[in-house]
Each structure stands twice: as structure tokens, then as C-alpha cells.
Write an enzyme that holds these catalytic residues in place. Structure first.
Site, PDB file in Angstrom:
ATOM      1  N   ASN A  99       0.794  -1.158  -0.037  1.00 37.07           N
ATOM      2  CA  ASN A  99       0.131  -0.118   0.026  1.00 37.07           C
ATOM      3  C   ASN A  99       0.808   1.232  -0.008  1.00 37.07           C
ATOM      4  O   ASN A  99       1.858   1.299   0.470  1.00 37.07           O
ATOM      5  CB  ASN A  99      -0.932   0.239   1.059  1.00 37.07           C
ATOM      6  CG  ASN A  99      -1.834  -1.056   1.261  1.00 37.07           C
ATOM      7  OD1 ASN A  99      -2.250  -1.758   0.088  1.00 37.07           O
ATOM      8  ND2 ASN A  99      -2.089  -1.736   2.465  1.00 37.07           N
ATOM      9  N   ASP A 101      -0.371   4.325   1.312  1.00 38.57           N
ATOM     10  CA  ASP A 101      -0.579   5.351   2.015  1.00 38.57           C
ATOM     11  C   ASP A 101       0.199   5.203   3.219  1.00 38.57           C
ATOM     12  O   ASP A 101       0.965   4.222   3.341  1.00 38.57           O
ATOM     13  CB  ASP A 101      -2.380   5.128   2.427  1.00 38.57           C
ATOM     14  CG  ASP A 101      -2.346   3.545   2.772  1.00 38.57           C
ATOM     15  OD1 ASP A 101      -1.942   3.235   3.952  1.00 38.57           O
ATOM     16  OD2 ASP A 101      -3.358   2.689   1.926  1.00 38.57           O
ATOM     17  N   HIS A 116       5.614  -0.683  -2.782  1.00 32.84           N
ATOM     18  CA  HIS A 116       5.266   0.176  -4.118  1.00 32.84           C
ATOM     19  C   HIS A 116       5.503   1.574  -3.987  1.00 32.84           C
ATOM     20  O   HIS A 116       4.766   2.340  -4.497  1.00 32.84           O
ATOM     21  CB  HIS A 116       3.811  -0.316  -4.376  1.00 32.84           C
ATOM     22  CG  HIS A 116       3.589  -1.601  -4.780  1.00 32.84           C
ATOM     23  ND1 HIS A 116       2.516  -2.509  -4.624  1.00 32.84           N
ATOM     24  CD2 HIS A 116       4.753  -2.446  -5.329  1.00 32.84           C
ATOM     25  CE1 HIS A 116       2.771  -3.639  -5.194  1.00 32.84           C
ATOM     26  NE2 HIS A 116       3.998  -3.940  -5.457  1.00 32.84           N
ATOM     27  N   CYS A 155      16.854  21.601  -9.542  1.00 31.15           N
ATOM     28  CA  CYS A 155      16.848  21.531 -10.905  1.00 31.15           C
ATOM     29  C   CYS A 155      15.818  21.901 -11.629  1.00 31.15           C
ATOM     30  O   CYS A 155      15.838  21.985 -12.868  1.00 31.15           O
ATOM     31  CB  CYS A 155      17.043  19.923 -11.283  1.00 31.15           C
ATOM     32  SG  CYS A 155      15.759  19.113 -11.509  1.00 31.15           S
TER      33      CYS A 155
END
Length: 250
Positions: A99, A101, A116, A155
Site C-alpha cells: 500500500n 498510504d 510500491h 533542478c
């Protein structure tokens, strides 16, 4: 054969491996659910790839800000809290999540391995530096709103969500540590995950191949194989607190 809670009480190293089903119990939409899936209106290639961000960064950033808003509005549920509580009762616990979150952290879990990525960790699309400036609470009322991403102070590149897009490799350090924990543990709880997304889906198999007991907790039955593989069908927010009560009297 029924899972005996004594296995949890006697475990030396528990790995908890969580997926979208845990967050769904807090009201966060899932990718694959036919009714609430996040891909219902958009093709994944339109939103969750580097090429999509190059083509339309405002659409991609706006969609992820909508997702971040949903995550911020959600609250940890009893499954998140039970996992955080479990860490107090076993000698070692490693929490690995698919997850993006921060509900595990808000429930009290520490050192969470995010396979992830995380909505809370944006970075520059051009130079890959983390974006340290605080993002405002998203004001995104609907899916599909276009919002220009902020710019990198180093940048001037565009800031991208800190998640793993389709076609990208998982974070090497997190994946390496997750695989190592799976090889070392004696009990793995796979919670709210379909077990089909690779390479994360290897984690329960690695644990099983190295002699661990594996317990799948999922709203839908999971195909089981092996004498040390068990399944409990139902909501994680009901099953995990019950397991803690049975194992530790909590």
C-alpha cells in the site's frame, strides 16, 4: 486444518505482508474492485507510467493528489491497529506493505517496508531527489482534475508521486529486506492481498519454502497448498484483533 493461535504466540519472527484489502477497510478505493476500482474511468497507461507523466503531468499529478486526499481522509482501522499492537507481543515483527498510504504508520507501526512506494514521499522526475517541502492538503474534489506539479528546488524539474509506476522496478532496498525477512521468519501473515502482483507475490512463497507457517487472511478464499499454509476468510479488521485475543488474551 484450523490455524492454531498458539503458532502466533510462540513465533520468533513474524512477517506481516499487507495489500489493498487492508486499506479498503478504511475506505480507500482499490485498483481491482469491479465497482470501486480506480481504473474504472482511466486506462492505467494514461496515469501510472512515466510516459503518461511526460505527456500530461497535470492530469497524473492531479489524480495522485486525489488519491492522497482520500488517504489523508481515511483513518487506521482495527487491522492496522492490531498489527501495530502485535509488534509489542512478539520478539520480532517485520511489516511489509504493497500500500502507498501511511495508515500503518498512523496506527503506530514503525520501519514499514513500502514495496510500491508512498504517496507521502514525492521526488523529482528529472533528478530523483526527494521533495522535502511540505505538500498542502489536496483540494481535489473529483477524479480527473488537472493540477500542475510543484517544481524541484534543485533542478526545476517537475515533482512526481513517490509511487512505483507500471514498468518500474520496486525499491531495491525494501525488496531485499522483505525477501530476507521472509527467509528468516517462522510465521507469515498475508493480509488483504490477492497475491498476484509480482515480484511482491513471491514473499509468502519464500517464507513457505524456508519452513515458515503462512496464514492468508482475505475476504475471498486464497488457493492453499502445503501442510503449513492456512486461510481465514473475512475482514482483516475482525480476524486480526480476534487472533490477538486468542494468542495473547488482548
Amino acid at each position: 486444518m484450523e490455524f492454531n493461535a498458539d503458532r502466533l504466540r510462540e513465533a520468533r519472527h513474524v512477517v506481516v505482508f499487507t495489500g489493498a484489502g487492508v486499506s479498503a477497510e478504511s475506505g480507500i478505493p482499490t485498483f481491482r474492485d469491479a465497482l470501486t476500482g480506480l481504473w474504472e474511468r482511466f486506462d492505467p497507461a494514461e496515469l501510472a507510467t512515466a510516459d503518461a507523466f511526460r505527456r500530461d503531468p497535470a492530469l497524473v499529478w492531479g489524480w495522485y493528489e486525489w488519491r492522497r486526499r482520500k488517504a489523508l481522509q481515511a483513518q487506521p482501522n482495527p487491522a492496522h491497529r492490531a498489527i501495530a499492537e502485535l509488534a509489542r507481543w512478539v520478539p520480532k515483527l517485520t511489516l511489509v506493505t504493497q500500500n502507498v498510504d501511511d495508515l500503518h504508520e498512523r496506527a503506530g507501526s514503525r520501519d514499514v517496508l513500502h514495496l510500491h512506494g508512498s504517496l507521502s514521499a514525492p521526488r523529482c522526475f528529472a533528478c530523483a531527489r526527494p521533495y522535502r517541502q511540505a505538500l498542502p492538503v489536496p483540494d481535489v474534489p473529483e477524479v480527473g482534475a488537472r493540477i500542475e506539479p510543484p517544481r524541484c528546488p534543485h533542478c526545476n524539474g517537475k515533482i512526481r508521486p513517490g509511487v512505483v509506476w507500471f514498468g518500474e522496478a520496486l525499491p531495491e532496498k525494501a525488496l531485499r529486506e522483505a525477501f530476507a525477512a521472509a527467509r528468516d521468519c517462522d510465521l507469515l501473515l498475508s493480509v488483504g492481498t490477492s497475491g498476484v502482483v509480482q515480484p511482491a507475490a513471491q514473499i509468502p512463497l519464500i517464507a513457505q519454502e524456508n519452513g515458515a507457517t503462512v496464514l492468508h487472511i482475505n475476504p475471498q478464499p486464497v488457493l492453499l497448498g502445503g501442510e503449513r499454509v492456512f486461510g481465514l476468510v473475512g475482514k482483516a479488521g475482525e480476524i486480526l484483533p480476534d487472533l490477538l485475543r486468542r494468542a495473547f488474551g488482548r
